[in-house]
Design a protein around this motif. Structure first.
Motif, PDB file in Angstrom:
ATOM      1  N   GLU A  97      -0.467   5.786   6.652  1.00 14.75           N
ATOM      2  CA  GLU A  97      -1.704   5.003   6.653  1.00 14.75           C
ATOM      3  C   GLU A  97      -1.766   4.055   5.446  1.00 14.75           C
ATOM      4  N   TYR A  98      -1.300   4.493   4.293  1.00 16.94           N
ATOM      5  CA  TYR A  98      -1.514   3.767   3.039  1.00 16.94           C
ATOM      6  C   TYR A  98      -0.410   2.774   2.715  1.00 16.94           C
ATOM      7  N   GLU A 121       1.294   0.037   3.667  1.00 21.06           N
ATOM      8  CA  GLU A 121       1.188  -1.417   3.509  1.00 21.06           C
ATOM      9  C   GLU A 121       0.167  -1.774   2.428  1.00 21.06           C
ATOM     10  N   GLN A 122      -0.952  -1.058   2.430  1.00 25.04           N
ATOM     11  CA  GLN A 122      -2.004  -1.375   1.466  1.00 25.04           C
ATOM     12  C   GLN A 122      -1.516  -1.171   0.037  1.00 25.04           C
ATOM     13  N   LEU A 123      -0.864  -0.037  -0.222  1.00 25.09           N
ATOM     14  CA  LEU A 123      -0.425   0.237  -1.590  1.00 25.09           C
ATOM     15  C   LEU A 123       0.715  -0.697  -1.991  1.00 25.09           C
ATOM     16  N   THR A 124       1.611  -0.976  -1.049  1.00 25.05           N
ATOM     17  CA  THR A 124       2.691  -1.916  -1.352  1.00 25.05           C
ATOM     18  C   THR A 124       2.108  -3.276  -1.686  1.00 25.05           C
ATOM     19  N   SER A 125       1.115  -3.690  -0.886  1.00 27.20           N
ATOM     20  CA  SER A 125       0.479  -4.977  -1.117  1.00 27.20           C
ATOM     21  C   SER A 125      -0.203  -5.026  -2.487  1.00 27.20           C
ATOM     22  N   LEU A 126      -0.773  -3.913  -2.904  1.00 27.46           N
ATOM     23  CA  LEU A 126      -1.452  -3.884  -4.202  1.00 27.46           C
ATOM     24  C   LEU A 126      -0.466  -3.745  -5.357  1.00 27.46           C
ATOM     25  N   ALA A 155       1.865  -1.213  -5.929  1.00 29.28           N
ATOM     26  CA  ALA A 155       2.197   0.123  -6.429  1.00 29.28           C
ATOM     27  C   ALA A 155       3.673   0.435  -6.205  1.00 29.28           C
ATOM     28  N   GLN A 159       3.748   5.410  -8.690  1.00 28.38           N
ATOM     29  CA  GLN A 159       2.306   5.152  -8.654  1.00 28.38           C
ATOM     30  C   GLN A 159       1.726   5.513  -7.285  1.00 28.38           C
ATOM     31  N   ALA A 160       2.471   5.158  -6.228  1.00 29.82           N
ATOM     32  CA  ALA A 160       1.990   5.488  -4.888  1.00 29.82           C
ATOM     33  C   ALA A 160       1.912   6.999  -4.707  1.00 29.82           C
ATOM     34  N   THR A 185      -1.144   8.234  -6.442  1.00 36.68           N
ATOM     35  CA  THR A 185      -2.339   7.850  -5.690  1.00 36.68           C
ATOM     36  C   THR A 185      -2.539   8.740  -4.472  1.00 36.68           C
ATOM     37  N   HIS A 231       4.186 -12.075   3.306  1.00 30.61           N
ATOM     38  CA  HIS A 231       3.729 -11.263   2.186  1.00 30.61           C
ATOM     39  C   HIS A 231       4.825 -10.318   1.685  1.00 30.61           C
ATOM     40  N   PHE A 268      -6.218  -6.544   5.149  1.00 29.91           N
ATOM     41  CA  PHE A 268      -5.782  -6.143   6.476  1.00 29.91           C
ATOM     42  C   PHE A 268      -6.951  -6.058   7.442  1.00 29.91           C
ATOM     43  N   ARG A 319     -12.135   7.195  -3.134  1.00 30.58           N
ATOM     44  CA  ARG A 319     -12.817   7.171  -4.429  1.00 30.58           C
ATOM     45  C   ARG A 319     -13.944   6.146  -4.325  1.00 30.58           C
ATOM     46  N   ILE A 341      -2.871  -0.744 -11.549  1.00 28.37           N
ATOM     47  CA  ILE A 341      -1.444  -0.860 -11.224  1.00 28.37           C
ATOM     48  C   ILE A 341      -0.822  -1.975 -12.058  1.00 28.37           C
TER      49      ILE A 341
END
Lengths: 234, 241
Positions: free
Chosen positions: A129-130, A132-137, A139, A143-144, A147, B55, B83, B91, B103
């Motif tokens: 689930e996470y 793409e979002q964490l990669t995009s941010l 991490a 770090q991932a 998290t 991206h 997305f 959180r 980060i």
């Protein structure tokens, strides 16, 4: 049936009467199993998360071995730790054999695969689930992993509890490396085995009740925690 | 933003296949700083995959994608993406906005201050301490925009940011997107909502079955589309085969 009833009421008297011998055994059991759980969680949670996230050669093999080790027979773990800690063994000079320290080592090894394998599964599912979002941010994998461990904290309680339950209930490993020495390494499970074979059913049954009560209480607390978390959207 | 830019973004003959299916084919395009670029097309045309390729979440199976500006570092640090269904971390709303800054190594005090400022801009300051997963869909999408915006990206990718939202939540999201673009961030977004494309776009890229078949300034695309496929899409015709 009459035996059981008599033993049962005698057991309850032992518990309510704050029998010193019984409660010192309970205290040692909790100390050993909690220490093993804390150590195994400290190693197993990050290990599980990294196996879930990191691609490395032999990863599938590692997952299979990890999962298979969830079913390690306690006596075999006890035997291995015994060989390591025995006077002639590589860790013999530590003088740990037949001490609570040895029992903590054995239970840690026993439940480490459980905590690592279950947390790997939980973190891997969340990673789906996470990812793409964490990669995009931005991490990185460490770090991932951190998290995801934090975000899955309530599900991961289940992994830790499974480990604690296994540690508190096993008899083989602590018996082999601890030796069931009265007042030193005697815990609930080894005591139950001994008292039963000696025919002291009230003591055995009393400890059995306490053991069940502890496991129930721990799981009730876990459920309460999960429900509280769900109300907070976690 | 420092002087060196990551833009322009250059795509040369980019294709993407997965499981034997060709999803994108022969995409050549150049994205410059400035105009809001809206990628338009039907479901399954390959819009989301194209954004993910740009991206860097997916690697092209053919062709080349390059950030041709003078920026020497990792171009990923200068981009953000929102997305269709943003993943809210378990959180608070504020902690979600501050996460990317953590980060990037920003200190705690500064990230909380920037986070609050950003929440205020998207109208969520009152909900700063609320667990993000308890926010409504529209609030979550605004939070996702704040989380991207706080990184001060040079390029922001948006994948159908309002696909699951009601009209008022959609308006709020569009206002934020317009504000982000207005402050100089290059916005590249997908949508299949023609009204949204009219409201936000400066230029339209029309994808049809994995190919980029038309690219034009908004005014021209909506009044005189060159391709029959774009014309049919604009008229709302159902696909005929």
């Amino acid at each position: 049936m009459g035996d059981l009833g008599q033993a049962g009421s005698a057991a309850i008297q032992l518990i309510l009467g704050a029998d010193v011998r019984l409660w010192s055994i309970v205290a040692l059991s909790l100390k050993v199993s909690l220490a093993a759980t804390v150590i195994a969680a400290a190693i197993g949670l990050p290990l599980g998360a990294l196996v879930a996230l990191k691609d490395f050669p032999g990863r599938n093999l590692a997952i299979v071995v990890l999962n298979a080790c969830m079913g390690l027979p306690p006596v075999v773990v006890g035997l291995v730790v015994y060989l390591l800690l025995s006077r002639a063994g590589p860790l013999g000079p530590l003088g740990l054999l037949f001490t609570p320290g040895a029992m903590i080592v054995a239970q840690t090894l026993l439940i480490l695969p459980i905590i690592a394998a279950v947390s790997r599964q939980i973190v891997a599912d969340a990673w789906g689930e996470y990812r793409e979002q964490l990669t995009s941010l931005g991490a990185g994998s460490v770090q991932a992993a951190a998290t995801l461990l934090y975000d899955c904290r309530f599900s991961l309680m289940t992994a830790i509890l499974a480990g604690f339950g296994r540690a508190a209930a096993e008899v083989g490993a602590v018996l082999v490396v601890g030796g069931n020495i009265d007042g030193v390494t005697r815990v609930m499970t080894t005591s139950i085995a001994l008292e039963t074979s000696k025919g002291d059913l009230p003591q055995a049954l009393g400890l059995g009740f306490v053991l069940m009560a502890i496991v129930l209480a721990v799981n009730a607390a876990a459920l309460a925690l999960r429900n509280a978390a769900a109300r907070q959207g976690a | 933003m420092s002087a060196e830019s990551i833009l322009p973004l250059e795509l040369a003959e980019v294709g993407f296949s997965a499981g034997g299916n060709r999803i994108l084919d022969g995409i050549t395009a150049r994205f410059e700083k400035g105009p809001v670029s809206v990628i338009l097309g039907a479901n399954g045309a390959g819009k989301s995959v194209l954004l993910r390729l740009c991206h860097g979440l997916l690697a092209p199976t053919q062709g080349r994608i390059a950030w041709d500006g003078g920026f020497g570092g990792d171009p990923r640090r200068r981009q953000a993406m929102v997305f269709q269904r943003p993943v809210m971390l378990r959180r608070s709303a504020l902690a979600n906005v501050a996460y990317g800054l953590a980060i990037a190594g920003v200190g705690r005090g500064e990230r909380l201050a920037s986070g609050r400022q950003m929440l205020e801009r998207v109208g969520l300051l009152a909900l700063a301490e609320r667990p993000a997963r308890l926010l409504s869909g529209g609030e979550q999408q605004r939070l996702a925009l704040a989380r991207a915006w706080v990184m001060k990206p040079e390029v922001l990718f948006l994948d159908e940011p309002t696909a699951n939202l009601d009209p008022s939540a959609t308006r709020a999201v569009e206002a934020i997107v317009a504000a982000i673009a207005g402050e100089g961030t290059k916005v590249i977004m997908t949508t299949h909502d023609l009204g949204q494309a009219r409201r936000l776009a400066d230029e339209i890229l029309f994808l049809h079955r994995g190919r980029l078949i038309e690219r034009a300034p908004k005014a021209i695309f909506f009044t005189q589309p060159h391709t029959p496929e774009a014309g049919a899409f604009l008229r709302g015709d159902l696909p005929w085969d």
